[in-house]
Design an enzyme around this catalytic site. Sequence first.
Site, short mmCIF file in Angstrom:
data_model
loop_
_atom_site.label_atom_id
_atom_site.label_comp_id
_atom_site.label_asym_id
_atom_site.label_seq_id
_atom_site.Cartn_x
_atom_site.Cartn_y
_atom_site.Cartn_z
N THR A 104 -108.11 -37.46 20.77
CA THR A 104 -106.75 -37.89 20.43
C THR A 104 -106.24 -36.98 19.33
O THR A 104 -107.02 -36.50 18.52
CB THR A 104 -106.80 -39.35 19.94
OG1 THR A 104 -107.01 -40.20 21.04
CG2 THR A 104 -105.53 -39.78 19.22
N ARG B 242 -104.70 -50.21 30.25
CA ARG B 242 -105.35 -50.38 28.94
C ARG B 242 -104.60 -49.57 27.87
O ARG B 242 -104.27 -48.42 28.08
CB ARG B 242 -106.81 -49.90 29.03
CG ARG B 242 -107.58 -49.93 27.71
CD ARG B 242 -107.62 -48.58 27.04
NE ARG B 242 -108.48 -48.55 25.87
CZ ARG B 242 -108.47 -47.56 24.97
NH1 ARG B 242 -107.65 -46.55 25.11
NH2 ARG B 242 -109.27 -47.59 23.94
N VAL B 243 -104.31 -50.20 26.77
CA VAL B 243 -103.69 -49.48 25.64
C VAL B 243 -104.69 -49.52 24.48
O VAL B 243 -105.29 -50.57 24.21
CB VAL B 243 -102.35 -50.14 25.24
CG1 VAL B 243 -101.81 -49.52 23.95
CG2 VAL B 243 -101.32 -49.98 26.36
N GLY B 244 -104.86 -48.38 23.84
CA GLY B 244 -105.80 -48.30 22.72
C GLY B 244 -105.11 -48.47 21.38
O GLY B 244 -103.99 -48.97 21.28
N ASP B 245 -105.79 -48.02 20.36
CA ASP B 245 -105.29 -48.17 18.98
C ASP B 245 -104.13 -47.22 18.67
O ASP B 245 -103.28 -47.53 17.82
CB ASP B 245 -106.41 -47.87 17.98
CG ASP B 245 -106.90 -46.43 18.14
OD1 ASP B 245 -107.35 -46.07 19.24
OD2 ASP B 245 -106.79 -45.65 17.17
N THR C 274 -108.56 -41.48 15.17
CA THR C 274 -109.10 -41.16 16.50
C THR C 274 -110.42 -41.89 16.66
O THR C 274 -111.01 -42.34 15.69
CB THR C 274 -109.27 -39.64 16.69
OG1 THR C 274 -109.79 -39.40 18.01
CG2 THR C 274 -110.23 -39.04 15.68
N GLY C 275 -110.86 -42.01 17.90
CA GLY C 275 -112.15 -42.64 18.15
C GLY C 275 -112.03 -43.80 19.12
O GLY C 275 -111.01 -43.97 19.79
N GLY D 292 -111.04 -46.93 20.51
CA GLY D 292 -109.86 -47.66 20.08
C GLY D 292 -110.04 -49.15 19.82
O GLY D 292 -109.40 -49.71 18.93
#
Length: 292
Positions: free
Chosen positions: A159, A187-190, A210-211, A213
Amino acid sequence: MPDDVVAAHERGVRNALAAGWKVLEGGGSALDAVESAVVVLEEDDTFDAGRGSFLTRDGRVQMDALIMDGATMRAGGVGGVERVKSAIRLSRLVLEKSPHVYFVGEGAERFAVEHGMKLIDNSELVIEREVVRLREFKAMIAAGGVDTTFAGPENSHDTVGAVAMDVNGNIAGATSTGGTLNKEPGRVGDSSLIGCGCYADNLSAAASCTGWGEPIMKLVLAKSAADKVAAGKDPQTSADESIAQLEKRLNGHGGIILLDARGRFGIAHNTPKMAWGVRMADGERWGTKVGG
Ligand code: ASP
């Protein structure tokens, strides 16, 4: 990050620094600087943002992004967009043109068109490297070699993000991503969620993460790191503590960049590597590992 891609990551980061710095040097805003830096990284196939992003389980690119202005706390974000070239440019459009803060999927793309942004075919964002990566990952799952309840460093990285301070002392943050490899559609991440993968407030700090989520979201990592700065900790200590907490509390992995409105910054990660770069009036530094 395998050794053979380190040079490409460092090159990308330096190109982003140059783009962001050009804006700041010309008296431009922190908001414009983080947008410019992130656009450069989205356009670089090396990273998990824009073209070259990780693919969803069904082989598509689905992007999330957020941009936030620390002076006014205006923010714009998009989730699950598939047909724009730059998710961060669309986020900026949301910030500038909408009373709302966040758009997803089809509505986000409709908003893009209504504001003059051209839609592209999703296939333009898909590259062969990622088609192969998805195929190999699925084969590993089929062979029982991957715990799919856990997103390891091998499927949640790259990211892109930027934080900046401008000549007026305002700060801003931006984060853009294709999410995690083999993620389920929708799916939505952080990355695009305020306070999770990105945040900016002149009164505390600007942050980009990043990482993996899911743990980052649960800890509202960007905001909690900024809160530590507001409570009096310096950004490096706050970044270190936030990443330590991510690991200790949820066994998460990731990285954070953090900048306050005094120009003090912190960079931390608990993954083996994270490409980073800093540009200030006295020069530029970059690398793939912080603190040895
Ligand atoms: N944080 C991103 C996500 O979970 C992945 C990444 O940082 O590469 O969507």
